[in-house]
Design a protein around this motif. Sequence first.
Motif, PDB file in Angstrom:
ATOM      1  N   ASP A  77     -29.301 -26.221  48.637  1.00  0.00           N
ATOM      2  CA  ASP A  77     -29.410 -25.055  49.522  1.00  0.00           C
ATOM      3  C   ASP A  77     -29.783 -25.511  50.927  1.00  0.00           C
ATOM      4  O   ASP A  77     -30.533 -26.478  51.108  1.00  0.00           O
ATOM      5  CB  ASP A  77     -30.495 -24.100  49.019  1.00  0.00           C
ATOM      6  CG  ASP A  77     -30.119 -23.439  47.712  1.00  0.00           C
ATOM      7  OD1 ASP A  77     -29.283 -22.524  47.728  1.00  0.00           O
ATOM      8  OD2 ASP A  77     -30.657 -23.860  46.665  1.00  0.00           O
ATOM      9  N   PHE A  81     -28.392 -19.740  53.312  1.00  0.00           N
ATOM     10  CA  PHE A  81     -27.072 -19.099  53.330  1.00  0.00           C
ATOM     11  C   PHE A  81     -25.961 -19.988  52.764  1.00  0.00           C
ATOM     12  O   PHE A  81     -24.808 -19.575  52.725  1.00  0.00           O
ATOM     13  CB  PHE A  81     -26.683 -18.656  54.751  1.00  0.00           C
ATOM     14  CG  PHE A  81     -26.848 -19.729  55.799  1.00  0.00           C
ATOM     15  CD1 PHE A  81     -25.930 -20.759  55.937  1.00  0.00           C
ATOM     16  CD2 PHE A  81     -27.935 -19.699  56.662  1.00  0.00           C
ATOM     17  CE1 PHE A  81     -26.073 -21.731  56.899  1.00  0.00           C
ATOM     18  CE2 PHE A  81     -28.092 -20.680  57.642  1.00  0.00           C
ATOM     19  CZ  PHE A  81     -27.162 -21.697  57.763  1.00  0.00           C
ATOM     20  N   GLU A  82     -26.280 -21.201  52.300  1.00  0.00           N
ATOM     21  CA  GLU A  82     -25.205 -22.078  51.836  1.00  0.00           C
ATOM     22  C   GLU A  82     -25.712 -23.119  50.838  1.00  0.00           C
ATOM     23  O   GLU A  82     -26.905 -23.424  50.770  1.00  0.00           O
ATOM     24  CB  GLU A  82     -24.574 -22.805  53.024  1.00  0.00           C
ATOM     25  CG  GLU A  82     -25.515 -23.832  53.669  1.00  0.00           C
ATOM     26  CD  GLU A  82     -24.928 -24.496  54.898  1.00  0.00           C
ATOM     27  OE1 GLU A  82     -24.135 -23.854  55.601  1.00  0.00           O
ATOM     28  OE2 GLU A  82     -25.275 -25.663  55.150  1.00  0.00           O
ATOM     29  N   LYS A  83     -24.744 -23.651  50.063  1.00  0.00           N
ATOM     30  CA  LYS A  83     -24.934 -24.856  49.265  1.00  0.00           C
ATOM     31  C   LYS A  83     -24.053 -25.926  49.903  1.00  0.00           C
ATOM     32  O   LYS A  83     -22.848 -25.702  50.107  1.00  0.00           O
ATOM     33  CB  LYS A  83     -24.467 -24.646  47.821  1.00  0.00           C
ATOM     34  CG  LYS A  83     -25.360 -23.753  46.971  1.00  0.00           C
ATOM     35  CD  LYS A  83     -26.563 -24.504  46.436  1.00  0.00           C
ATOM     36  CE  LYS A  83     -27.278 -23.661  45.394  1.00  0.00           C
ATOM     37  NZ  LYS A  83     -28.495 -24.314  44.890  1.00  0.00           N
ATOM     38  N   ALA A 102     -19.854 -14.823  53.074  1.00  0.00           N
ATOM     39  CA  ALA A 102     -20.132 -15.200  51.692  1.00  0.00           C
ATOM     40  C   ALA A 102     -18.818 -15.449  50.960  1.00  0.00           C
ATOM     41  O   ALA A 102     -17.870 -14.664  51.068  1.00  0.00           O
ATOM     42  CB  ALA A 102     -20.919 -14.092  50.994  1.00  0.00           C
ATOM     43  N   TYR A 117     -23.037 -18.441  50.607  1.00  0.00           N
ATOM     44  CA  TYR A 117     -23.420 -17.175  49.996  1.00  0.00           C
ATOM     45  C   TYR A 117     -24.047 -16.268  51.056  1.00  0.00           C
ATOM     46  O   TYR A 117     -24.573 -15.202  50.763  1.00  0.00           O
ATOM     47  CB  TYR A 117     -24.370 -17.377  48.808  1.00  0.00           C
ATOM     48  CG  TYR A 117     -25.573 -18.246  49.053  1.00  0.00           C
ATOM     49  CD1 TYR A 117     -26.751 -17.726  49.584  1.00  0.00           C
ATOM     50  CD2 TYR A 117     -25.548 -19.597  48.716  1.00  0.00           C
ATOM     51  CE1 TYR A 117     -27.866 -18.533  49.785  1.00  0.00           C
ATOM     52  CE2 TYR A 117     -26.664 -20.404  48.912  1.00  0.00           C
ATOM     53  CZ  TYR A 117     -27.820 -19.866  49.447  1.00  0.00           C
ATOM     54  OH  TYR A 117     -28.931 -20.661  49.635  1.00  0.00           O
ATOM     55  N   LYS A 139     -23.907 -15.252  44.181  1.00  0.00           N
ATOM     56  CA  LYS A 139     -25.204 -15.923  44.309  1.00  0.00           C
ATOM     57  C   LYS A 139     -25.674 -16.496  42.978  1.00  0.00           C
ATOM     58  O   LYS A 139     -26.228 -17.596  42.925  1.00  0.00           O
ATOM     59  CB  LYS A 139     -26.242 -14.942  44.867  1.00  0.00           C
ATOM     60  CG  LYS A 139     -26.066 -14.641  46.351  1.00  0.00           C
ATOM     61  CD  LYS A 139     -27.189 -13.748  46.854  1.00  0.00           C
ATOM     62  CE  LYS A 139     -27.111 -13.581  48.359  1.00  0.00           C
ATOM     63  NZ  LYS A 139     -28.213 -12.747  48.892  1.00  0.00           N
ATOM     64  N   LEU A 142     -23.559 -19.649  42.312  1.00  0.00           N
ATOM     65  CA  LEU A 142     -23.952 -20.784  43.153  1.00  0.00           C
ATOM     66  C   LEU A 142     -25.414 -21.178  42.952  1.00  0.00           C
ATOM     67  O   LEU A 142     -25.865 -22.174  43.519  1.00  0.00           O
ATOM     68  CB  LEU A 142     -23.718 -20.448  44.634  1.00  0.00           C
ATOM     69  CG  LEU A 142     -22.264 -20.253  45.071  1.00  0.00           C
ATOM     70  CD1 LEU A 142     -22.200 -19.842  46.534  1.00  0.00           C
ATOM     71  CD2 LEU A 142     -21.434 -21.499  44.829  1.00  0.00           C
ATOM     72  N   LYS A 143     -26.139 -20.393  42.144  1.00  0.00           N
ATOM     73  CA  LYS A 143     -27.575 -20.608  41.945  1.00  0.00           C
ATOM     74  C   LYS A 143     -28.284 -20.664  43.297  1.00  0.00           C
ATOM     75  O   LYS A 143     -29.044 -21.594  43.610  1.00  0.00           O
ATOM     76  CB  LYS A 143     -27.828 -21.873  41.126  1.00  0.00           C
ATOM     77  CG  LYS A 143     -27.174 -21.840  39.744  1.00  0.00           C
ATOM     78  CD  LYS A 143     -27.575 -23.027  38.906  1.00  0.00           C
ATOM     79  CE  LYS A 143     -26.825 -23.056  37.570  1.00  0.00           C
ATOM     80  NZ  LYS A 143     -27.035 -21.843  36.759  1.00  0.00           N
ATOM     81  N   ALA A 144     -27.982 -19.641  44.100  1.00  0.00           N
ATOM     82  CA  ALA A 144     -28.512 -19.551  45.458  1.00  0.00           C
ATOM     83  C   ALA A 144     -30.037 -19.585  45.460  1.00  0.00           C
ATOM     84  O   ALA A 144     -30.691 -18.840  44.734  1.00  0.00           O
ATOM     85  CB  ALA A 144     -28.012 -18.267  46.127  1.00  0.00           C
ATOM     86  N   GLY A 145     -30.584 -20.487  46.265  1.00  0.00           N
ATOM     87  CA  GLY A 145     -32.019 -20.593  46.405  1.00  0.00           C
ATOM     88  C   GLY A 145     -32.718 -21.315  45.273  1.00  0.00           C
ATOM     89  O   GLY A 145     -33.948 -21.422  45.267  1.00  0.00           O
TER      90      GLY A 145
END
Length: 199
Positions: A77, A81-83, A102, A117, A139, A142-145
């Motif tokens: 992360d 806002f991104e991976k 996103a 994301y 999200k 992507l497993k955001a955060g």
Amino acid sequence: MKITVISRLLVAAIALLTMSCGGDEAQAQTIKEENMTERLYITIGSKTLPVTLVKNNATEALMAALATSPITYQADDYGGFEKVGPLGMSLPTSNQQLTTQAGDVILYSGNQIVLFYGSNSWSYTRLGRIEYSTLEQLKSFLKAGQGRVSVTLSAENTTGITTAKANDNDSDEYIALNGVRTQSPMRGIYIKNGKKIVK
């Protein structure tokens, strides 16, 4: 009589103008469709989502690499806002100032893949867009955060390439990524006589 003639001329002019505008819209739609046709797949954990690619030198080089085997890299992360992570190879760039959304898949610095994301404005090379239904689904995918993830990129039906056999040598046939054989290849990536060919 003069009024009738003028009226007819006006109607004809409007009709021609309408046809011209319609033609422009159809041409713009055709260009848009031509610029986003090929797909790759992103796998994170046990889930996979397709990515519709734009047509540029970067995506052609990436698909050529994926024709041999999938690519796996580690992404983290950044900025909320991104991976982003190193691809392990360099791709040709055509950077321009973009405001991402996103789902955008972006090439950064020629050798890093960014999966968005959220949104950001920077000079990037666009690769394509992840096909997803809701922002929450994206999200979660992507497993955001949630920190570092392992990302695998693969071409559509990559296993179809394995249908090329040793006795195919000296054949006039091209084998597409989906395993279909042809002697008149269109634009895309093929296997011919055991070698990767980009048309």
